[in-house]
Write a protein that holds these residues in place. Structure first.
Motif, PDB file in Angstrom:
ATOM      1  N   UNK A  41      36.332  78.706  -3.638  1.00 49.53           N
ATOM      2  CA  UNK A  41      37.382  77.685  -3.638  1.00 49.53           C
ATOM      3  C   UNK A  41      38.751  78.325  -3.773  1.00 49.53           C
ATOM      4  N   UNK A  42      38.867  79.281  -4.685  1.00 50.22           N
ATOM      5  CA  UNK A  42      40.151  79.959  -4.880  1.00 50.22           C
ATOM      6  C   UNK A  42      40.564  80.703  -3.619  1.00 50.22           C
ATOM      7  N   UNK A  43      39.634  81.400  -2.999  1.00 46.70           N
ATOM      8  CA  UNK A  43      39.929  82.141  -1.780  1.00 46.70           C
ATOM      9  C   UNK A  43      40.351  81.202  -0.659  1.00 46.70           C
ATOM     10  N   UNK A  44      39.597  80.142  -0.451  1.00 44.95           N
ATOM     11  CA  UNK A  44      39.898  79.225   0.647  1.00 44.95           C
ATOM     12  C   UNK A  44      41.228  78.506   0.450  1.00 44.95           C
ATOM     13  N   UNK A  45      41.484  78.046  -0.748  1.00 51.21           N
ATOM     14  CA  UNK A  45      42.739  77.337  -1.009  1.00 51.21           C
ATOM     15  C   UNK A  45      43.927  78.287  -0.877  1.00 51.21           C
ATOM     16  N   UNK A  46      43.759  79.527  -1.369  1.00 52.75           N
ATOM     17  CA  UNK A  46      44.827  80.523  -1.232  1.00 52.75           C
ATOM     18  C   UNK A  46      45.068  80.847   0.236  1.00 52.75           C
ATOM     19  N   UNK A  47      44.016  81.006   1.007  1.00 51.23           N
ATOM     20  CA  UNK A  47      44.144  81.298   2.436  1.00 51.23           C
ATOM     21  C   UNK A  47      44.897  80.195   3.163  1.00 51.23           C
ATOM     22  N   UNK A  48      44.541  78.967   2.907  1.00 54.06           N
ATOM     23  CA  UNK A  48      45.214  77.835   3.541  1.00 54.06           C
ATOM     24  C   UNK A  48      46.686  77.788   3.120  1.00 54.06           C
ATOM     25  N   UNK A  49      46.943  78.011   1.841  1.00 54.32           N
ATOM     26  CA  UNK A  49      48.314  77.984   1.345  1.00 54.32           C
ATOM     27  C   UNK A  49      49.163  79.084   1.979  1.00 54.32           C
ATOM     28  N   UNK A  50      48.609  80.285   2.064  1.00 51.52           N
ATOM     29  CA  UNK A  50      49.344  81.392   2.677  1.00 51.52           C
ATOM     30  C   UNK A  50      49.608  81.146   4.161  1.00 51.52           C
ATOM     31  N   UNK A  51      48.645  80.584   4.851  1.00 53.01           N
ATOM     32  CA  UNK A  51      48.834  80.270   6.274  1.00 53.01           C
ATOM     33  C   UNK A  51      49.947  79.242   6.454  1.00 53.01           C
ATOM     34  N   UNK A  52      49.944  78.229   5.604  1.00 53.77           N
ATOM     35  CA  UNK A  52      50.982  77.196   5.723  1.00 53.77           C
ATOM     36  C   UNK A  52      52.358  77.763   5.408  1.00 53.77           C
ATOM     37  N   UNK A  53      52.457  78.632   4.388  1.00 47.79           N
ATOM     38  CA  UNK A  53      53.747  79.226   4.023  1.00 47.79           C
ATOM     39  C   UNK A  53      54.295  80.118   5.129  1.00 47.79           C
ATOM     40  N   UNK A  54      53.402  80.841   5.798  1.00 52.80           N
ATOM     41  CA  UNK A  54      53.854  81.769   6.840  1.00 52.80           C
ATOM     42  C   UNK A  54      54.013  81.092   8.192  1.00 52.80           C
ATOM     43  N   UNK A  55      53.723  79.801   8.266  1.00 51.78           N
ATOM     44  CA  UNK A  55      53.885  79.065   9.513  1.00 51.78           C
ATOM     45  C   UNK A  55      52.709  79.196  10.470  1.00 51.78           C
ATOM     46  N   UNK A  56      51.632  79.825  10.019  1.00 54.25           N
ATOM     47  CA  UNK A  56      50.444  79.948  10.876  1.00 54.25           C
ATOM     48  C   UNK A  56      49.616  78.674  10.776  1.00 54.25           C
ATOM     49  N   UNK A  57      48.882  78.400  11.810  1.00 53.89           N
ATOM     50  CA  UNK A  57      48.072  77.184  11.856  1.00 53.89           C
ATOM     51  C   UNK A  57      46.818  77.330  10.990  1.00 53.89           C
ATOM     52  N   UNK A  58      46.478  76.259  10.311  1.00 53.32           N
ATOM     53  CA  UNK A  58      45.227  76.200   9.562  1.00 53.32           C
ATOM     54  C   UNK A  58      44.140  75.807  10.555  1.00 53.32           C
ATOM     55  N   UNK A  59      43.086  76.622  10.643  1.00 50.29           N
ATOM     56  CA  UNK A  59      42.038  76.388  11.638  1.00 50.29           C
ATOM     57  C   UNK A  59      40.928  75.513  11.068  1.00 50.29           C
ATOM     58  N   UNK A  60      40.080  75.020  11.965  1.00 52.37           N
ATOM     59  CA  UNK A  60      38.927  74.233  11.545  1.00 52.37           C
ATOM     60  C   UNK A  60      37.975  75.076  10.712  1.00 52.37           C
ATOM     61  N   UNK A  61      37.930  76.371  10.995  1.00 47.96           N
ATOM     62  CA  UNK A  61      37.057  77.249  10.216  1.00 47.96           C
ATOM     63  C   UNK A  61      37.468  77.250   8.747  1.00 47.96           C
ATOM     64  N   UNK A  62      38.775  77.264   8.495  1.00 46.84           N
ATOM     65  CA  UNK A  62      39.259  77.213   7.107  1.00 46.84           C
ATOM     66  C   UNK A  62      38.800  75.927   6.417  1.00 46.84           C
ATOM     67  N   UNK A  63      38.932  74.828   7.127  1.00 46.73           N
ATOM     68  CA  UNK A  63      38.530  73.526   6.583  1.00 46.73           C
ATOM     69  C   UNK A  63      37.011  73.480   6.403  1.00 46.73           C
TER      70      UNK A  63
END
Length: 156
Positions: A41-63
């Protein structure tokens, strides 16, 4: 005042093998299913947060990874409570009469008419070579106690 910053912020330091020092609020995580879920959970939430901050798209795989982790944890909880329900229905309820009969036999044998414990009979019964399984059957009664299973689940 003169306290180190680690005491104020709650951060701890970690010295790496190359001499670099890292600071953070790391804690030891248990090596079980819940610890693995916490890491995921920590890894996935951090990954999504970092992607959003850097302007990268959050993929379906992340979800999907996050949803799968949550689904597995819910399934784990459901199965644990399912086991309790099964034990209650097919072990506890079907053996209540048996437990009552074992305890009645135990009470009649080891307590006198006034309710006092008879140490002499107990010692004679527990003497090596005696073929008496009554004490073992009494000790096995805890396995028929529904609250015992809830306590085990809580500790688990």
């Amino acid at each position: 005042a003169d306290r180190p910053s680690e005491a104020v912020t709650g951060q701890t330091s970690l010295v790496l093998h190359d001499g670099r020092e890292l600071f953070g609020t790391e804690r030891l995580i248990e090596e079980d299913a819940y610890g693995a879920a916490l890491v995921a959970a920590t890894r996935n939430i951090t990954l999504v947060s970092l992607k959003r901050q850097s302007g990268r798209a959050v993929t379906w795989t992340d979800v999907e990874m996050t949803a799968f982790m949550l689904l597995v944890m819910c399934l784990n909880g459901f199965l644990q409570f399912g086991i309790l329900a099964y034990l209650d229905e097919y072990v506890v309820k079907t053996n209540v009469h048996t437990v009552q009969m074992i305890y009645r036999e135990f009470s009649a044998k080891f307590f006198d008419a006034t309710g006092e414990w008879n140490e002499t009979i107990w010692n004679e019964t527990m003497r090596p070579g005696k073929n008496n399984d009554l004490p073992d059957r009494v000790c096995g009664i805890t396995m028929w106690n529904k609250h015992f299973y809830y306590a085990i689940l809580f500790l688990w």
